[in-house]
Design an enzyme around this catalytic site. Structure first.
Site, PDB file in Angstrom:
ATOM      1  N   ASP A 351       0.831  -1.208   0.000  1.00 50.24           N
ATOM      2  CA  ASP A 351       0.000   0.000   0.000  1.00 50.24           C
ATOM      3  C   ASP A 351       0.865   1.257   0.000  1.00 50.24           C
ATOM      4  OD1 ASP A 351      -2.735   1.205   0.480  1.00 50.24           O
ATOM      5  OD2 ASP A 351      -1.723   1.913   2.294  1.00 50.24           O
ATOM      6  N   GLU A 380       1.555  -0.003  -4.916  1.00 55.29           N
ATOM      7  CA  GLU A 380       0.536   0.987  -5.292  1.00 55.29           C
ATOM      8  C   GLU A 380       1.223   2.313  -5.601  1.00 55.29           C
ATOM      9  OE1 GLU A 380      -3.584   2.908  -3.490  1.00 55.29           O
ATOM     10  OE2 GLU A 380      -1.851   2.642  -2.181  1.00 55.29           O
TER      11      GLU A 380
END
Length: 633
Positions: A351, A380
């Site tokens: 993330d 990400e």
């Protein structure tokens, strides 16, 4: 004056004697256990306990184990033990800690690895990832709606931002559904403990992105053993499992927040003193991230812009971790390895990748790749320009080496969601946007290791508040046939829709039939509506056709500039061809086959993999408005 000095000496002696009598105990050790035979034989043990820093010495007589060093941090309640296990065998070792002239002993388990790191196979472009949120997917038998010992929370499915009660056993009970659909890998949003209380505004950490214990599955989802059982069940069915991790920030209720191991464990922690140790930023010097990732690679970036991106907190309840602290980074690197070894995950999704310090993240990736050369991690990287995304992929000459194998194609997502409401013209609009995104694939060191998607948990659903299945089919036909690793979002196959206009929870609704009391069960043919079955069956046919298909996995990609509203992409491998043909207009259109002769060659007929119908390639192909075809010959 002499009396004052004497009094000071007496007080100091009394404090010293009091400290000496203070009982030092070990509350917990992380990692909870470790593995022998790792390429990096050193392991860091983070020991938690009142006054544990006062330990003077740590020894062990376990064969093959050497205590390299002890690190005493700013807080008295942490001790780092660095051990070398190069010559150690599996077994239970005893650590002896000397404190205040006394011995404190603790057992620690060294385990045998199930396989060498090179045998861990990650996800590739041969896979299709199915992303789901455990809290919103399905609830297993015997679910406990109120786990004792957790901070105040409640399960209320009528509230989009509270917990709904999905769990790991619920996912495991529906393993066959994923196989029927035709996906090959499951990406679960974070499953680790998020022990933060519901707030007064009705928000919770059901999403999992506020970790409070890096070595424990959230008890509301199940146990570490339940996680392992899910992964084993997936593997038995030929499915891979990808674990969502977050190195950028933790949850506010993690012990590190109020008792920082060292003063630089977090970025910009000063406001915590002003807030009285609470997450209320009012009247403090709290600094939130700008959410703008461009300064990380901007050659002209100002210091203030860069600091706001990398050091500002994501939100007040998610402390920003300082990956430049070598001890913290060692902790995080080990945590990744521990979950790979303990549960057997097949990949990691990281993330908020660029928010963390690039040098430290590269160190993490380098070490993971060395230990697990065939493993895969996707980061990400939420910027919609291909040049930005490409610079994060391993091997890019555009930025310092990242060692990150897979990046997320936010350009594809962005352009596709713009194109779906437009007419494809002769220049820029409609499907031209997709064409003009793919033309920059020369920037990627490895385009086939780029993850593409049309929606996820942080975006509006592709369908918005509608049910435009023609647009959805075009998006999915592209996603599943181009040179990418495709990622689907749960429920798309049964036309789940929604937008974030009010709250993120509206794009994270419960899967119909996943919970007791649901009025219908979309996991079954009988429980789906006619439209849902039509979409499920269409997508399932495409997914099963894609599985182990060398034309899609290995094939050369050729794209044609949209012509008369028609966009064509070819994949070719060892004499076989797949054509994805999209009418990007709301009117009938014609695919003029002569224009595509270089990929059609001498073929005279092609089969539509979605309907079984055959098309004559000796003449033009007539297309209905917004029609999608995937032809093979």
């Amino acid at each position: 004056m002499k009396r004052l000095l004497l009094l000071t000496a007496i007080v100091a002696q009394t404090l010293t004697m009091s400290a000496a009598k203070q009982k030092v105990a070990i509350d917990r050790i992380e990692p909870t256990d470790w593995f022998v035979g790792m390429k990096n034989p050193q392991v860091q043990l983070m020991v938690y306990g009142k006054g544990i820093r006062d330990v003077q010495d740590v020894t062990t007589d376990y064969p093959g184990v050497v205590i390299d060093s002890l690190v005493r941090l700013d807080s008295p309640n942490y001790l780092l033990i660095y051990m070398n296990l190069r010559d150690a065998q599996p077994g239970e070792m005893t650590l002896k800690l000397t404190v205040n002239g006394k011995k404190l002993t603790t057992k620690y388990q060294l385990k045998q690895r199930e396989m060498s790191g090179d045998k861990r196979m990650g996800f590739t472009n041969a896979d299709v990832l199915y992303m789901l949120m455990p809290d919103r997917f399905a609830q297993g038998a015997g679910h406990n709606p109120q786990v004792k010992g957790m901070r105040a929370y409640k399960e209320d499915r009528s509230e989009p931002s509270l917990r709904h009660g999905g769990d790991l056993n619920g996912i495991r009970e529906h393993i066959d559904y994923f196989c029927d659909l035709g996906v090959t890998a499951l990406w679960l949003t974070p499953v680790l403990e998020n022990d933060s209380p519901d707030d007064a505004k009705g928000y919770s950490t059901y999403h999992g992105y506020a970790t409070t214990n890096y070595y424990r599955v959230d008890p509301r989802f199940g146990t570490n053993d339940d996680y392992r059982r899910l992964v084993d069940a997936a593997h038995d069915k030929g499915l891979k499992v990808v674990m969502d991790m977050i190195f950028n920030h933790s949850g506010f209720e993690h012990p590190w927040t109020l008792d920082m191991p060292s003063k630089d464990w977090l970025n910009l922690p000063e406001w915590l003193k002003e807030s009285g140790g609470t997450s209320n930023p009012d009247g403090t010097a709290f600094q939130q991230t700008s959410y703008k990732l461009t300064p990380v690679l901007d050659p002209y970036a100002s210091k203030v812009d860069l600091q706001e991106t990398t050091e500002g907190w994501f939100v007040p309840t998610m402390p920003d971790l300082n990956q430049r602290n070598p001890h913290l980074m060692r902790y995080l690197i080990q945590n990744s390895k521990w979950w790979i070894e303990t549960v057997g995950i097949d990949g990691i999704r990281m993330d908020t990748y660029p928010y963390a310090y690039a040098e430290a993240m590269a160190q993490w990736m380098k070490e993971i790749n060395e230990e697990y050369p065939n493993f895969n991690t996707v980061g990400e990287t939420w910027v919609t320009e291909p040049a930005y995304t490409a610079s994060w992929q391993d091997g890019s000459p555009l930025a310092p080496r990242s060692y990150l194998k897979t990046v997320m194609d936010f350009s594809f997502f962005d352009k596709l969601n713009q194109a779906k409401g437009e007419e494809t013209d002769a220049w820029w609009n409609g499907l031209n946007r997709i064409y003009n995104s793919f033309v920059y694939d020369y920037l990627y060191p490895n385009p086939s290791s780029v993850m593409a998607f049309i929606e996820n948990h942080d975006t509006d659903r592709f369908l918005g508040e509608g049910h435009d299945t023609l647009a959805l089919k075009q998006a999915l036909a592209l996603l599943l046939t181009v040179n990418r690793i495709p990622q689907l979002y749960y429920g798309t196959e049964v036309l789940m829709n929604g937008t974030k206009a009010v709250t993120d929870g509206n794009v994270r609704k419960d899967f119909p039939g996943g919970f007791p009391g649901d009025s219908r069960n979309a996991f079954t043919k009988e429980g789906r509506t006619r439209m849902e079955n039509a979409m499920f069956n269409w997508l399932s046919r495409l997914l099963h056709w894609r599985q182990n298909n060398p034309v899609i996995i290995k094939g050369k990609q050729t794209q044609f500039i949209p012509y008369d509203g028609v966009y064509v992409i070819a994949r070719q491998y060892e004499g076989k061809t797949a054509l994805t043909i999209l009418n990007g207009t709301s009117k009938p259109a014609t695919m003029k086959v002569k224009r595509y002769q270089e990929v059609i060659g001498t073929a005279s007929r092609a089969r539509d993999v979605l309907t079984g119908r055959y098309y004559n390639l000796d003449s033009n192909v007539e297309l209905k408005p917004r029609q999608s075809l995937v032809l093979e010959f």
